[in-house]
Design an enzyme around this catalytic site. Sequence first.
Site, PDB file in Angstrom:
ATOM      1  N   CYS A 166       0.810  -1.395   0.193  1.00 20.25           N
ATOM      2  CA  CYS A 166       0.230  -0.072   0.183  1.00 20.25           C
ATOM      3  C   CYS A 166       1.065   1.347  -0.570  1.00 20.25           C
ATOM      4  O   CYS A 166       2.111   1.332   0.138  1.00 20.25           O
ATOM      5  CB  CYS A 166      -0.944  -0.357   0.883  1.00 20.25           C
ATOM      6  N   ASP A 180      -6.009  -3.428  11.548  1.00 19.73           N
ATOM      7  CA  ASP A 180      -4.883  -2.741  11.470  1.00 19.73           C
ATOM      8  C   ASP A 180      -4.441  -2.957  13.129  1.00 19.73           C
ATOM      9  O   ASP A 180      -5.339  -3.507  14.358  1.00 19.73           O
ATOM     10  CB  ASP A 180      -5.432  -1.086  11.700  1.00 19.73           C
TER      11      ASP A 180
END
Length: 205
Positions: free
Chosen positions: A13, A130
């Site tokens: 990412c 996360d």
Amino acid sequence: MSNSSDSLFVKICGLKTEQDVDTAVEAGADAIGFVFSASPRRIDAATAARLARRVPVHVLTVGVFRAEPLDDVRTLAAESGIRAVQLHGPDDRDYYDELAAGGWTLIRAAAFGDSVPRCGELGEDMLLLDAPVPGSGVAWDWSRGTPAGTGEKWLLAGGLTPANVHEAVTATRPWGVDVSSGVESSRGVKDPSLITAFVKAARGV
């Protein structure tokens, strides 16, 4: 797709350059992410569109958004040509349904805390778990074992690096992994050698 090491879904990412994209694709990444929210990794729709055109069809292109208005997400996603939308808020089923109607694959990002989200609760196709402080690059306590349900399409994120990703995968058995800061030479600047090393380490190569 199973979560064995040889088929682990790997997402890189925060890519901003042609070299970033080409390296991730050549390394064998399954998905690459472009950040549209406030971040040192942020790019605009025109840049994302140019980069996305370099990506082969078997690699998923993902736009990352953080609590942006629905119309802004739709506009940026359409202009950039990305195929998936990753949402860090809001937790609103109607919001997800509107985007699903547009044909995008949906990834819901959530922090791993006392309660564990379940993939699909808001209609998302994948769930990204996360660290308790999302985007901090700080790893969470993997010794707690697998945080999501068996067979769920969930991605482990938060503090992953080429040095620790194999340990993290072994401990938590995710369907996939996501990395950004862990493959950077400085904040917002990707390191090609780290991208390649991460993909290999994630899959136990």
